[in-house]
Design a protein around this motif. Structure first.
Motif, mmCIF file in Angstrom:
data_model
loop_
_atom_site.group_PDB
_atom_site.id
_atom_site.type_symbol
_atom_site.label_atom_id
_atom_site.label_comp_id
_atom_site.label_asym_id
_atom_site.label_seq_id
_atom_site.Cartn_x
_atom_site.Cartn_y
_atom_site.Cartn_z
ATOM 1 N N PHE A 93 0.921 -1.130 -0.048
ATOM 2 C CA PHE A 93 -0.108 0.019 -0.014
ATOM 3 C C PHE A 93 0.831 1.231 0.052
ATOM 4 N N LEU A 94 1.773 1.350 0.797
ATOM 5 C CA LEU A 94 2.820 2.384 1.117
ATOM 6 C C LEU A 94 3.647 2.807 0.021
ATOM 7 N N LYS A 95 4.143 1.758 -0.731
ATOM 8 C CA LYS A 95 5.052 2.003 -1.592
ATOM 9 C C LYS A 95 4.159 2.595 -2.942
ATOM 10 N N THR A 96 2.891 2.064 -2.946
ATOM 11 C CA THR A 96 2.130 2.502 -4.519
ATOM 12 C C THR A 96 1.830 3.852 -4.085
ATOM 13 N N ALA A 97 1.167 4.031 -2.945
ATOM 14 C CA ALA A 97 0.878 5.466 -2.265
ATOM 15 C C ALA A 97 2.127 6.448 -2.754
ATOM 16 N N ARG A 98 3.159 6.223 -2.318
ATOM 17 C CA ARG A 98 4.114 7.122 -2.414
ATOM 18 C C ARG A 98 4.589 7.126 -4.069
ATOM 19 N N LYS A 99 4.502 6.020 -4.574
ATOM 20 C CA LYS A 99 4.841 6.276 -6.169
ATOM 21 C C LYS A 99 3.821 7.224 -6.998
ATOM 22 N N PHE A 100 2.667 7.102 -6.275
ATOM 23 C CA PHE A 100 1.586 8.140 -7.036
ATOM 24 C C PHE A 100 1.278 9.305 -6.138
#
Lengths: 273, 273
Positions: A93-100
């Motif tokens: 969740f957090l990696k994808t949130a950060r990426k976007f």
């Protein structure tokens, strides 16, 4: 009418029926990502489950020409998940949130018999939203990328095989920068989540159009769901501009038909009910 | 740390930890309402399930001092639900939406092995949001209504009994008009969803306070979850105004303690994990 359409119709009003709902300059989209419905635990790592849950929701926002900003996370998790397993989910969740560049601002957590994820993405519209409605007779119909791989991947998994971490079924490839640039030039769009044939049938029915095909697509291209490529249409005069933008972003552009008078009926198997 | 707190902590940032998250003058809240977690099919009619799913979400918005405007509806439904059963569910959603003037603007529908509902409520803040943070030592702690009936109702159901349709466990009673009127006078609030003791422990820990009790509450009052009464606090000088407003709205006001230096620890059974 299938049951999903029956349910959608039961709740339909002017604000829904698109990938996201627009209020002021915000777009709200919500997708469920449930164990044994959308994924099996043996097919995905926990990080991959969380990542795909995020991506399929972000896809809705992108296809409305909106930039995801915030997320609400509903997590139903089995009691026997270890802290390390929870951390693996969290990482996705957090990696994808950060990426976007998305902030997770709230949600709900409960215990359940399986991993069921519900995400709400709150996005800011770029200038003007793109809807499913807007197609006119004569417009060219197109989709991005190469369709069919998601279904092929699913078949490999169902036959006991494995997929690489970057396979589109594990990690859909989104077309944000390309789509934001073509958005002002197109008449309608939606992401391909239930297969080109099914999603095309919805787009055409909503706009009271049929299709004149430019080429015959194979069953994989027609019936592969969870592709998260984008189906869209545009006036012929925008064709060259869109081709240039596609080339710039390295996106394969498939102009496969033209909207005409008539009807197009979906003939495949229903995914949901 | 229990697993729910572990998960919440994993995703915590400044925007979450309240019943809703605030962005500009909007409040976003999301709650899951899952079969065999929050309800059993034999306890509720389908209309009652949909109604309670709506009410527990609306409760979050109210306790932030926000007026619900829009809802996104995530529905995971068994394939064998009949059209009449779907209509009964629909009736619960639509009647409650109408009562609170909420538009259902979108969502997602999938097939699943049980009825799992995920709702997101988008609300407009009245003037200023009320948060869980804000309690100061010396503030009086209060809750609305009479606590304990939800747990008693649950026990009746678990012992094979039945409840009347207006029982608080079936249909929580929300305190919107009362709460909107006291909101400018109070320092913090949250709805009582996990039991007064558990929710009080969260409120006090967040504000680094303990409690001096004015009266001993029984175990039903302390440990009854899903009450959806409101726990709040205020400076002593507002006491009379709040009592007048409570009287005007016919709401029972229980001033049960005062925030003091110290700590309060929850000692009951964890509900979720």
């Amino acid at each position: 009418m299938n049951k999903e359409d029956f349910i959608i119709k039961a709740f339909l009003n002017k604000k829904n029926g698109d990938d996201g709902a627009i209020i002021d300059d915000w777009c709200f989209s919500k997708d469920l990502f449930f164990e044994n419905v959308h994924f099996k635990r043996e097919w995905f790592s926990l990080e991959q489950i969380a990542t795909k849950a995020m991506l399929v929701n972000i896809s809705d926002a992108i296809s409305m020409n909106a930039v995801p900003k915030y997320a609400l996370l509903g997590l139903a998790l089995p009691k026997n998940l270890s802290e390390n397993e929870i951390k693996a989910l969290q990482k996705g969740f957090l990696k994808t949130a950060r990426k976007f560049n998305i902030k997770i601002i709230g949600g709900d957590t409960i215990s359940n018999d399986k991993i069921d994820i519900s995400l709400t993405i709150i996005s800011k519209i770029n200038d003007k939203a793109v809807f499913r409605k807007g197609l006119k007779k004569g417009h060219l119909l197109a989709y991005t990328g190469k369709l069919g791989r998601s279904l092929k991947g699913l078949e490999i998994l169902q036959n006991g095989g494995t997929l690489k971490p970057n396979h589109v079924f594990i990690k859909p490839k989104l077309r944000a920068s390309f789509f934001y640039e073509i958005a002002p030039l197109i008449s309608c769009a939606m992401d391909i989540s239930d297969g080109l044939s099914k999603d095309l049938s919805r787009l055409l029915a909503l706009n009271k159009c049929g299709i004149s095909w430019f080429k015959k697509l194979d069953d994989y291209a027609l019936y592969s769901g969870e592709e998260y490529e984008i189906l869209f249409a545009f006036d012929e005069k925008e064709r060259q501009n869109i081709e240039i933008i596609a080339k710039k972003h390295g996106v394969k552009l498939n102009i496969f038909g033209k909207a005409v008078k008539g009807k197009y009926e979906f003939r495949g198997r229903e995914h949901h009910f």
